[in-house]
Design an enzyme around this catalytic site. Structure first.
Site, short mmCIF file in Angstrom:
data_model
loop_
_atom_site.label_atom_id
_atom_site.label_comp_id
_atom_site.label_asym_id
_atom_site.label_seq_id
_atom_site.Cartn_x
_atom_site.Cartn_y
_atom_site.Cartn_z
N ARG A 11 16.72 3.35 -10.64
CA ARG A 11 16.98 4.63 -9.97
C ARG A 11 16.68 4.49 -8.48
O ARG A 11 16.28 3.43 -8.02
CB ARG A 11 16.15 5.77 -10.61
CG ARG A 11 14.67 5.50 -10.67
CD ARG A 11 13.95 6.46 -11.63
NE ARG A 11 12.59 5.99 -11.88
CZ ARG A 11 11.53 6.40 -11.18
NH1 ARG A 11 11.67 7.28 -10.22
NH2 ARG A 11 10.34 5.91 -11.46
N GLY A 12 16.88 5.59 -7.76
CA GLY A 12 16.52 5.62 -6.35
C GLY A 12 17.28 4.59 -5.51
O GLY A 12 18.47 4.33 -5.72
N ASP A 58 9.46 -6.30 -15.07
CA ASP A 58 8.37 -5.42 -14.65
C ASP A 58 7.55 -6.21 -13.64
O ASP A 58 6.98 -7.25 -13.98
CB ASP A 58 7.52 -5.04 -15.88
CG ASP A 58 6.38 -4.10 -15.52
OD1 ASP A 58 5.91 -4.11 -14.36
OD2 ASP A 58 5.95 -3.36 -16.42
N VAL A 59 7.50 -5.77 -12.39
CA VAL A 59 6.87 -6.60 -11.36
C VAL A 59 5.35 -6.71 -11.53
O VAL A 59 4.73 -7.53 -10.88
CB VAL A 59 7.25 -6.18 -9.92
CG1 VAL A 59 8.76 -6.21 -9.73
CG2 VAL A 59 6.69 -4.81 -9.56
N TYR A 161 -1.37 4.15 -0.80
CA TYR A 161 0.02 3.79 -0.47
C TYR A 161 0.10 3.18 0.93
O TYR A 161 0.73 2.14 1.13
CB TYR A 161 0.91 5.03 -0.57
CG TYR A 161 2.39 4.75 -0.39
CD1 TYR A 161 3.10 4.02 -1.35
CD2 TYR A 161 3.09 5.23 0.72
CE1 TYR A 161 4.47 3.79 -1.20
CE2 TYR A 161 4.45 5.00 0.87
CZ TYR A 161 5.13 4.27 -0.08
OH TYR A 161 6.49 4.03 0.07
N LYS A 165 1.34 -0.70 1.79
CA LYS A 165 2.51 -1.04 2.61
C LYS A 165 2.10 -1.81 3.87
O LYS A 165 2.84 -2.69 4.34
CB LYS A 165 3.31 0.22 2.94
CG LYS A 165 3.98 0.87 1.72
CD LYS A 165 4.98 -0.06 1.01
CE LYS A 165 5.80 0.65 -0.06
NZ LYS A 165 6.74 -0.22 -0.78
N1 LIG Z 1 12.18 7.32 -0.85
C1 LIG Z 1 11.55 7.23 0.28
O1 LIG Z 1 11.52 8.19 1.10
C2 LIG Z 1 10.86 5.95 0.67
C3 LIG Z 1 10.27 5.89 1.95
C4 LIG Z 1 9.64 4.71 2.33
C5 LIG Z 1 9.60 3.62 1.48
N2 LIG Z 1 10.18 3.72 0.25
C6 LIG Z 1 10.09 2.52 -0.60
O2 LIG Z 1 11.38 2.20 -1.10
C7 LIG Z 1 11.26 1.60 -2.40
C8 LIG Z 1 12.16 2.34 -3.39
O3 LIG Z 1 11.74 3.70 -3.41
P1 LIG Z 1 12.56 4.84 -4.18
O4 LIG Z 1 12.60 6.01 -3.28
O5 LIG Z 1 13.80 4.28 -4.76
O6 LIG Z 1 11.52 5.16 -5.37
P2 LIG Z 1 11.77 5.84 -6.79
O7 LIG Z 1 12.97 6.69 -6.77
O8 LIG Z 1 10.46 6.43 -7.17
O9 LIG Z 1 12.07 4.57 -7.73
C9 LIG Z 1 11.08 3.62 -7.92
C10 LIG Z 1 11.68 2.43 -8.62
O10 LIG Z 1 10.66 1.43 -8.75
C11 LIG Z 1 10.62 1.03 -10.11
N3 LIG Z 1 9.31 0.53 -10.50
C12 LIG Z 1 8.11 1.15 -10.44
N4 LIG Z 1 7.15 0.37 -10.93
C13 LIG Z 1 7.76 -0.78 -11.31
C14 LIG Z 1 7.30 -2.00 -11.90
N5 LIG Z 1 6.03 -2.20 -12.23
N6 LIG Z 1 8.22 -2.97 -12.14
C15 LIG Z 1 9.52 -2.80 -11.83
N7 LIG Z 1 10.01 -1.66 -11.31
C16 LIG Z 1 9.12 -0.68 -11.05
C17 LIG Z 1 11.02 2.27 -10.89
O11 LIG Z 1 11.38 1.91 -12.20
P3 LIG Z 1 11.27 2.96 -13.47
O12 LIG Z 1 12.53 3.75 -13.46
O13 LIG Z 1 11.13 2.07 -14.66
O14 LIG Z 1 10.06 3.81 -13.25
C18 LIG Z 1 12.18 2.75 -10.03
O15 LIG Z 1 13.33 2.00 -10.29
C19 LIG Z 1 9.78 1.63 -2.76
O16 LIG Z 1 9.20 0.39 -2.49
C20 LIG Z 1 9.22 2.70 -1.84
O17 LIG Z 1 7.85 2.51 -1.56
C21 LIG Z 1 10.80 4.84 -0.17
#
Ligand SMILES: NC(=O)c1ccc[n+]([C@@H]2O[C@H](COP(=O)([O-])OP(=O)(O)OC[C@H]3O[C@@H](n4cnc5c(N)ncnc54)[C@H](OP(=O)(O)O)[C@@H]3O)[C@@H](O)[C@H]2O)c1
Length: 240
Positions: A11-12, A58-59, A161, A165
């Site tokens: 997702r995401g 799973d990381v 967090y 990062k």
């Molecule tokens: N969205 C933002 O505004 C934002 C801003 C700055 C940085 N980021 C960074 O961008 C990246 C992606 O964020 P996002 O917004 O897409 O987050 P998200 O919508 O919460 O999705 C998180 C993703 O990480 C996966 N995940 C979590 N734990 C995991 C594990 N142990 N092993 C493998 N996969 C795992 C989840 O899998 P499941 O579906 O199985 O839970 C999901 O696919 C992250 O590193 C986040 O810190 C995001």
């Protein structure tokens, strides 16, 4: 055909990376914690003529990382994208500034955040460095956050967090130096912007399409010479 391996592809931003690279004709290895629960990704894969495959990854589980590295040991990976990440227990999107405040820290949760956000990308890079080194593009990208910028932190809070990062930024800087010298690999940290995903919440600045389109442009233009910086999705640079 160029190849990309993406963690957190369920997702995401991870899922949007899969969508865009697949639409551009790339071969996509999509890593997910649960293949069964990744319905949208499965749907995407069925429309991609076999170019998108789903892999249990799973990381936090290093055996699953090593198993995938062995399973695709014959493949070259042009771009490895560490997108999997977590802010920890609770929800920043719902709680806002109340999330991650000083006092009563849950250190078991801190450890989990660091296992996923810091150790995960490090382990992925070590497991897949030879796959990337034998590719033509040779790039390793980790999604970081502006919340990991020490210089930009003027409001405090979000301890686990932010710390994770900032730590992974240090990891990616060292990796950029070491892997450029050893293999000609360009490694970097990349901030996606504040994006409307489950993590970013509905009030975030931009949508996933805008973020990922921008990040793909930054990735396209990445070289060993401009790697190891704190890049932002729009091509600007952030202070450490
Ligand atoms: N969205 C933002 O505004 C934002 C801003 C700055 C940085 N980021 C960074 O961008 C990246 C992606 O964020 P996002 O917004 O897409 O987050 P998200 O919508 O919460 O999705 C998180 C993703 O990480 C996966 N995940 C979590 N734990 C995991 C594990 N142990 N092993 C493998 N996969 C795992 C989840 O899998 P499941 O579906 O199985 O839970 C999901 O696919 C992250 O590193 C986040 O810190 C995001």
């Amino acid at each position: 055909m160029p190849t990309v391996l993406i963690t957190g592809a369920s997702r995401g931003l991870g899922l949007e990376f899969v969508r865009q690279y697949a639409a551009d004709g790339w071969r996509v290895f999509a890593g997910v914690r649960s293949v069964q629960r990744a319905a949208e990704l499965q749907q995407l894969a069925t429309q991609a003529d076999g170019r998108v495959t789903l892999h249990a990854l799973d990381v936090e589980d290093h055996a699953s990382i090593d198993a995938l590295a062995r399973e695709i040991s014959a493949e070259a990976i042009d771009v490895l994208i560490n997108s999997a990440g977590t802010m920890g227990a609770g929800s920043f999107a719902l709680q806002g500034r109340a999330f991650g405040k000083f006092g009563n820290s849950d250190f078991a949760d801190w450890e989990r955040v660091h296992r996923i956000n810091v150790i995960g990308p490090m382990k992925m890079a070590e497991a897949f460095v030879s796959h990337v080194a034998r590719s033509s593009q040779k790039k390793i990208i980790t999604l970081t956050s502006i919340l990991g910028s020490v210089g930009k932190n003027s409001i405090g809070g979000l301890y686990a967090y932010r710390a994770s990062k900032a730590a992974v930024n240090a990891v990616m800087r060292s990796m950029a130096i070491d892997l450029a010298a050893a293999h000609g690999i360009a490694a970097t940290a990349l901030h996606p912007g504040w994006v409307r995903t489950d993590m970013g919440g509905p009030r975030a600045d931009i949508d996933a399409v805008t973020s990922v389109s921008g990040m793909r442009r930054v990735i396209d233009e990445l070289t060993p010479e401009n790697a190891g910086r704190f890049w932002m999705y729009d091509g600007s640079k952030l202070p450490w």
